[in-house]
Scaffold this motif. Structure first.
Motif, mmCIF file in Angstrom:
data_model
loop_
_atom_site.group_PDB
_atom_site.id
_atom_site.type_symbol
_atom_site.label_atom_id
_atom_site.label_comp_id
_atom_site.label_asym_id
_atom_site.label_seq_id
_atom_site.Cartn_x
_atom_site.Cartn_y
_atom_site.Cartn_z
ATOM 1 N N TYR A 77 0.788 -1.296 -0.168
ATOM 2 C CA TYR A 77 0.509 0.287 -0.033
ATOM 3 C C TYR A 77 1.092 1.091 0.313
ATOM 4 C CZ TYR A 77 -3.327 3.988 1.780
ATOM 5 O OH TYR A 77 -3.617 5.140 1.516
ATOM 6 N N THR A 80 2.404 1.348 -3.584
ATOM 7 C CA THR A 80 1.325 2.666 -4.749
ATOM 8 C C THR A 80 0.694 3.560 -4.027
ATOM 9 O OG1 THR A 80 0.396 0.230 -3.971
ATOM 10 C CG2 THR A 80 -1.023 2.134 -5.097
ATOM 11 N N TRP A 81 0.844 4.626 -2.879
ATOM 12 C CA TRP A 81 1.003 5.391 -2.207
ATOM 13 C C TRP A 81 2.031 5.953 -2.936
ATOM 14 C CZ3 TRP A 81 -2.771 8.227 1.171
ATOM 15 C CH2 TRP A 81 -2.501 9.233 1.564
ATOM 16 N N THR A 88 -1.822 12.011 -8.059
ATOM 17 C CA THR A 88 -3.202 11.215 -7.845
ATOM 18 C C THR A 88 -3.840 12.264 -6.995
ATOM 19 O OG1 THR A 88 -2.467 10.279 -6.524
ATOM 20 C CG2 THR A 88 -3.658 9.106 -7.560
ATOM 21 N N GLN A 92 -9.028 11.178 -4.042
ATOM 22 C CA GLN A 92 -8.541 9.115 -5.163
ATOM 23 C C GLN A 92 -7.822 8.896 -3.353
ATOM 24 O OE1 GLN A 92 -6.823 10.551 -8.733
ATOM 25 N NE2 GLN A 92 -8.601 10.186 -9.243
ATOM 26 N N ARG A 93 -6.606 8.914 -3.017
ATOM 27 C CA ARG A 93 -5.805 8.591 -2.371
ATOM 28 C C ARG A 93 -6.439 8.189 -1.037
ATOM 29 N NH1 ARG A 93 -2.463 12.468 -3.574
ATOM 30 N NH2 ARG A 93 -1.928 13.043 -1.979
ATOM 31 N N GLU A 95 -9.617 7.465 -1.152
ATOM 32 C CA GLU A 95 -10.225 6.076 -1.250
ATOM 33 C C GLU A 95 -9.213 5.272 -1.730
ATOM 34 O OE1 GLU A 95 -12.517 5.211 -5.977
ATOM 35 O OE2 GLU A 95 -12.454 7.147 -5.502
ATOM 36 N N LEU A 96 -8.336 4.978 -2.119
ATOM 37 C CA LEU A 96 -7.107 3.684 -1.697
ATOM 38 C C LEU A 96 -7.527 3.066 -0.442
ATOM 39 C CD1 LEU A 96 -6.157 1.740 -3.674
ATOM 40 C CD2 LEU A 96 -3.754 3.428 -3.297
ATOM 41 N N LYS A 99 -10.866 1.544 0.626
ATOM 42 C CA LYS A 99 -10.678 0.067 0.189
ATOM 43 C C LYS A 99 -9.815 -0.437 0.544
ATOM 44 C CE LYS A 99 -13.433 1.869 -4.231
ATOM 45 N NZ LYS A 99 -13.363 2.233 -5.685
ATOM 46 N N GLU A 100 -8.842 -0.187 0.741
ATOM 47 C CA GLU A 100 -7.235 -0.898 0.962
ATOM 48 C C GLU A 100 -7.845 -1.566 2.596
ATOM 49 O OE1 GLU A 100 -5.643 -2.964 -0.275
ATOM 50 O OE2 GLU A 100 -5.270 -1.664 -2.386
#
Length: 212
Positions: A77, A80-81, A88, A92-93, A95-96, A99-100
């Motif tokens: 994670y 990805t960030w 992004t 959006q961050r 949201e990620l 979800k994670e």
């Protein structure tokens, strides 16, 4: 007629992968207490003694599968960030992140529930270590919340914000039976996740500093 086809001897690496995959599947499905080393060996198709030779104990297998999986998740994670930081938005961050967190709770629901219900204070207990890993995973992301706070000039408390998001994700997954009445009008999993994302984004990003 020829004799029986000789069995292909599996390499030690193949056996180890089979055992790890079987252990993870069973731990996630049944929890720690509901899984035995005999179950894992049978599922993997290997002698139980071979399992002990490689991993020592059931706790060792738990560490090698579930706990290391938590650590790998946290690293992925963060990568990805970091990779998406330049292209992004904060929304959006967030949201990620939501979800994670939900995915992590869902994937480990059985063992997390078992660990919480057990309530052991023994620091050597594998399930106690699992609860600590969940908390440490959240704590490891506090600097990401700090990054958003500083970049967007927000009045938020990063440790408390991350803990609150973790509680939302954990509660939605673990307490689903208490929160949702089954039926045609029950909100779907995707609707609940979307609501969490909206609440988190609004709650965090709306708190702009009065100096901005």
């Amino acid at each position: 007629m020829g004799g029986p086809t000789p069995r292909t001897r599996r390499s030690s690496e193949e056996v180890q992968e089979l055992v790890l995959a079987s252990a993870r599947d069973l731990f996630l499905a049944r929890g720690y207490d509901g899984t035995t080393t005999a179950d894992i060996a049978r599922h993997a198709g290997v002698p139980e003694k071979q399992l002990f030779r490689t991993f020592g104990t059931k706790a060792g297998l738990f560490d090698a599968t579930v706990l290391q999986g938590f650590a790998a998740f946290a690293r992925r994670y963060r990568e990805t960030w970091t990779a998406g930081r330049e292209n992004t938005t904060p929304e959006q961050r967030i949201e990620l992140l939501v979800k994670e967190l939900v995915h992590l709770a869902e994937e480990n629901r059985a063992i997390l529930m078992s660990a919480v219900n057990r309530g052991s204070a023994d620091q050597d207990d594998p399930q106690t270590r699992l609860v600590h890993h969940w908390a440490q995973t959240l704590q490891s992301w506090e600097d990401l919340a700090t990054e958003v706070r500083d970049a967007e000039d927000l009045e938020i408390d990063p440790p408390a914000s991350i803990a609150a998001l973790g509680a939302m994700a954990f509660g939605m997954v673990m307490l689903e039976d208490l929160l949702i009445v089954p039926g045609p009008d029950a909100p779907s999993r995707d609707r609940r996740v979307e609501a969490m994302i909206r609440l988190a984004a609004h709650g965090l990003l709306a708190r702009r500093s009065s100096a901005s």
